[in-house]
Enzyme design. Structure first.
Site, PDB file in Angstrom:
ATOM      1  N   CYS A   3       0.811  -1.224   0.000  1.00  0.00           N
ATOM      2  CA  CYS A   3       0.000   0.000   0.000  1.00  0.00           C
ATOM      3  C   CYS A   3       0.846   1.276   0.000  1.00  0.00           C
ATOM      4  O   CYS A   3       0.313   2.364  -0.194  1.00  0.00           O
ATOM      5  CB  CYS A   3      -0.947  -0.008   1.189  1.00  0.00           C
ATOM      6  SG  CYS A   3      -2.003  -1.453   1.170  1.00  0.00           S
TER       7      CYS A   3
ATOM      8  N   HIS B 136      -3.433   6.777   2.265  1.00  0.00           N
ATOM      9  CA  HIS B 136      -3.814   5.471   1.709  1.00  0.00           C
ATOM     10  C   HIS B 136      -5.186   5.101   2.265  1.00  0.00           C
ATOM     11  O   HIS B 136      -5.431   5.176   3.472  1.00  0.00           O
ATOM     12  CB  HIS B 136      -2.763   4.426   2.097  1.00  0.00           C
ATOM     13  CG  HIS B 136      -3.254   3.031   1.917  1.00  0.00           C
ATOM     14  ND1 HIS B 136      -3.820   2.598   0.739  1.00  0.00           N
ATOM     15  CD2 HIS B 136      -3.302   1.969   2.771  1.00  0.00           C
ATOM     16  CE1 HIS B 136      -4.186   1.342   0.869  1.00  0.00           C
ATOM     17  NE2 HIS B 136      -3.883   0.936   2.090  1.00  0.00           N
TER      18      HIS B 136
ATOM     19  N   ASN C 255     -10.178  -0.941   0.262  1.00  0.00           N
ATOM     20  CA  ASN C 255      -8.727  -0.739   0.242  1.00  0.00           C
ATOM     21  C   ASN C 255      -8.187  -1.333  -1.063  1.00  0.00           C
ATOM     22  O   ASN C 255      -8.171  -2.545  -1.239  1.00  0.00           O
ATOM     23  CB  ASN C 255      -8.124  -1.451   1.468  1.00  0.00           C
ATOM     24  CG  ASN C 255      -6.610  -1.363   1.521  1.00  0.00           C
ATOM     25  OD1 ASN C 255      -5.962  -1.019   0.537  1.00  0.00           O
ATOM     26  ND2 ASN C 255      -6.048  -1.710   2.667  1.00  0.00           N
TER      27      ASN C 255
HETATM   28  N1  ACO Z   1     -17.865  -9.190  10.250  1.00  0.00           N
HETATM   29  C1  ACO Z   1     -18.301  -9.434  11.490  1.00  0.00           C
HETATM   30  N2  ACO Z   1     -17.470  -9.717  12.511  1.00  0.00           N
HETATM   31  C2  ACO Z   1     -16.148  -9.719  12.239  1.00  0.00           C
HETATM   32  C3  ACO Z   1     -15.634  -9.487  10.960  1.00  0.00           C
HETATM   33  C4  ACO Z   1     -16.549  -9.212   9.931  1.00  0.00           C
HETATM   34  N3  ACO Z   1     -16.168  -8.961   8.676  1.00  0.00           N
HETATM   35  N4  ACO Z   1     -14.289  -9.569  11.011  1.00  0.00           N
HETATM   36  C5  ACO Z   1     -13.952  -9.847  12.275  1.00  0.00           C
HETATM   37  N5  ACO Z   1     -15.089  -9.961  13.025  1.00  0.00           N
HETATM   38  C6  ACO Z   1     -15.206 -10.244  14.434  1.00  0.00           C
HETATM   39  C7  ACO Z   1     -14.004 -10.960  15.004  1.00  0.00           C
HETATM   40  O1  ACO Z   1     -14.114 -12.358  14.810  1.00  0.00           O
HETATM   41  C8  ACO Z   1     -14.076 -10.574  16.459  1.00  0.00           C
HETATM   42  O2  ACO Z   1     -15.027 -11.390  17.094  1.00  0.00           O
HETATM   43  P1  ACO Z   1     -14.772 -11.928  18.580  1.00  0.00           P
HETATM   44  O3  ACO Z   1     -14.681 -10.691  19.425  1.00  0.00           O
HETATM   45  O4  ACO Z   1     -15.961 -12.759  18.828  1.00  0.00           O
HETATM   46  O5  ACO Z   1     -13.467 -12.673  18.502  1.00  0.00           O
HETATM   47  C9  ACO Z   1     -14.656  -9.151  16.421  1.00  0.00           C
HETATM   48  O6  ACO Z   1     -15.287  -9.014  15.147  1.00  0.00           O
HETATM   49  C10 ACO Z   1     -13.602  -8.073  16.570  1.00  0.00           C
HETATM   50  O7  ACO Z   1     -12.550  -8.366  15.653  1.00  0.00           O
HETATM   51  P2  ACO Z   1     -11.279  -7.461  15.579  1.00  0.00           P
HETATM   52  O8  ACO Z   1     -10.295  -8.050  14.622  1.00  0.00           O
HETATM   53  O9  ACO Z   1     -10.823  -7.179  16.975  1.00  0.00           O
HETATM   54  O10 ACO Z   1     -11.907  -6.140  14.943  1.00  0.00           O
HETATM   55  P3  ACO Z   1     -11.306  -4.704  14.915  1.00  0.00           P
HETATM   56  O11 ACO Z   1     -12.180  -3.804  15.690  1.00  0.00           O
HETATM   57  O12 ACO Z   1      -9.830  -4.686  15.194  1.00  0.00           O
HETATM   58  O13 ACO Z   1     -11.495  -4.317  13.371  1.00  0.00           O
HETATM   59  C11 ACO Z   1     -10.249  -4.189  11.316  1.00  0.00           C
HETATM   60  C12 ACO Z   1     -10.874  -5.108  12.383  1.00  0.00           C
HETATM   61  C13 ACO Z   1     -11.356  -3.407  10.656  1.00  0.00           C
HETATM   62  C14 ACO Z   1      -9.561  -5.063  10.283  1.00  0.00           C
HETATM   63  C15 ACO Z   1      -9.252  -3.236  12.004  1.00  0.00           C
HETATM   64  O14 ACO Z   1      -8.374  -3.951  12.822  1.00  0.00           O
HETATM   65  C16 ACO Z   1      -8.453  -2.478  10.989  1.00  0.00           C
HETATM   66  O15 ACO Z   1      -8.981  -1.713  10.225  1.00  0.00           O
HETATM   67  N6  ACO Z   1      -7.150  -2.628  10.978  1.00  0.00           N
HETATM   68  C17 ACO Z   1      -6.302  -2.000   9.964  1.00  0.00           C
HETATM   69  C18 ACO Z   1      -6.210  -2.935   8.818  1.00  0.00           C
HETATM   70  C19 ACO Z   1      -5.714  -2.297   7.569  1.00  0.00           C
HETATM   71  O16 ACO Z   1      -5.880  -1.135   7.351  1.00  0.00           O
HETATM   72  N7  ACO Z   1      -5.093  -3.123   6.754  1.00  0.00           N
HETATM   73  C20 ACO Z   1      -4.629  -2.734   5.482  1.00  0.00           C
HETATM   74  C21 ACO Z   1      -3.284  -2.105   5.548  1.00  0.00           C
HETATM   75  S1  ACO Z   1      -2.754  -1.686   4.008  1.00  0.00           S
HETATM   76  C22 ACO Z   1      -1.939  -2.930   3.197  1.00  0.00           C
HETATM   77  O17 ACO Z   1      -0.747  -2.920   3.091  1.00  0.00           O
HETATM   78  C23 ACO Z   1      -2.725  -4.077   2.585  1.00  0.00           C
END
Ligand code: ACO
Length: 333
Positions: A118, A260, A290
């Site tokens: 990214c 990004h 993304n």
């Molecule tokens: N739908 C419903 N529930 C979900 C989903 C989904 N799509 N995905 C995860 N959950 C659940 C999990 O299983 C978890 O359940 P549990 O509490 O029963 O275990 C709960 O939701 C919370 O999951 P988390 O992973 O803690 O969710 P979080 O609030 O951290 O959000 C997210 C996840 C959106 C991915 C966040 O961490 C984020 O945006 N991180 C940055 C990621 C990013 O930007 N990546 C790209 C970087 S760029 C590159 O180089 C590709």
């Protein structure tokens, strides 16, 4: 940024391309256990475009985006000296930039791929500007293109809801150094966190019977979402602040913040840390998700098309992602 500038560099044109197929959050909830509410509140994403057309590859999107940027200024492609394709999902591991060179008729250009996930577009733009500052090249096409839909595990709801496919392109041209628009940059890498985000190569367990050599294949995207989030929100503001202060600018001077497009919450948190009004954030990730290396040039093209950015506006562009890598460019438009 060291000052060895003989020539200035400026973006003279932009272009983008997206696949036809649109997949909404509602549709995602028929693929994995999720909901529009979960996805939208956590990420700001409403829908994404996926490269589903048979026979179409990321190179085709990259070529379409490049042609738009070239046609927009009626440029002769034979005047392009260099093509940099930032991608982590080429259709040829030896590189896809040469396909762009061929299809757009840039017969005099050298072309290579650059892999930095990214952050790829930002690093590509900086690489291009170095060739221009030294007077080596005059016209450079920088393309950011990714089809991470090909690399996500479509049964993993924590990653598959995030990504979309797209391409964006800019033409960077040399100019008198007085008119230089790439004012400063700052790039960083923290390889000790590379496991937070990767598409790793894994070898098969069965070696070749006579050579004892194992071959393998690339696996799906694996991501530690929480750590990537914390990294982005802590490091990107520091990079932007340093990049601005090195040239005696402050966050008050910023007209547009183009990050990004990973997650709306990251965009908001970074802007808040920098005390930059959310009205100055360029965001289109609700429509595309993304799109990795494509996200910045795609959003830039849309902002330019809608006449958002005025001449002399200060634009701060920052990319971050796998590597982990991150970087900022400060531009005067
Ligand atoms: N739908 C419903 N529930 C979900 C989903 C989904 N799509 N995905 C995860 N959950 C659940 C999990 O299983 C978890 O359940 P549990 O509490 O029963 O275990 C709960 O939701 C919370 O999951 P988390 O992973 O803690 O969710 P979080 O609030 O951290 O959000 C997210 C996840 C959106 C991915 C966040 O961490 C984020 O945006 N991180 C940055 C990621 C990013 O930007 N990546 C790209 C970087 S760029 C590159 O180089 C590709």
């Amino acid at each position: 940024m060291k000052s060895y500038m003989m020539q200035g560099a400026k973006i003279i044109s932009t272009g983008s391309a997206i696949p036809f197929a649109k997949v909404t959050n509602e549709q995602m909830s028929s693929i994995v256990e999720t909901s529009d509410e979960w996805i939208f509140t956590r990420t700001g994403i409403k829908e994404r475009r996926l490269l589903t057309e048979s026979g179409k590859s990321i190179s085709d999107l990259a070529i379409d985006a490049s042609i738009k940027a070239i046609d927009d200024i009626s440029m002769d492609p034979a005047t392009i000296d260099l093509i940099i394709l930032a991608t982590s999902s080429p259709d040829d591991l030896f590189g896809s930039a040469s396909k762009i060179q061929d299809k757009i008729g840039a017969i005099n250009a050298v072309a290579f791929d650059l892999t930095a996930a990214c952050s790829g577009f930002v690093i590509g733009l900086i690489t291009a500007s170095q060739f221009i500052f030294t007077g080596t090249y005059k016209n450079i096409l920088v393309v950011g293109a990714d089809a991470l839909s090909k690399w996500v595990d479509w049964s993993d709801r924590s990653t598959c809801i995030l990504f979309g496919d797209a391409a964006g392109a800019v033409i960077v041209q040399s100019c008198n150094s007085v008119f230089n628009s790439i004012l400063n940059f700052h790039l960083s890498t923290a390889g000790n966190y590379s496991d937070y985000l990767s598409i790793s190569y894994e070898e098969n367990l069965q070696p070749h019977p006579t050579l004892n050599l194992c071959q393998g294949s690339f696996k799906y995207i694996s991501m530690n979402g929480k750590e990537v989030y914390k990294f982005a929100v802590s490091q990107v503001p520091l990079s932007i602040t340093k990049c601005l202060s090195d040239i005696n600018l402050s966050t008050e001077d910023v007209d547009w913040l183009l990050l990004h497009q990973a997650n709306e919450r990251i965009l908001m948190a970074v802007a808040e840390k920098l005390c930059i009004s959310k009205d100055k954030i360029i965001s289109n990730l609700s429509k595309y998700g993304n799109t990795s290396a494509a996200s910045i040039p795609l959003a830039l093209h849309e902002a330019v098309q809608s006449n958002k950015i005025y001449r002399n506006d200060i634009l701060v562009i920052a990319g971050f992602g796998a590597g982990l890598t991150w970087g900022t460019v400060v531009m005067r438009w």
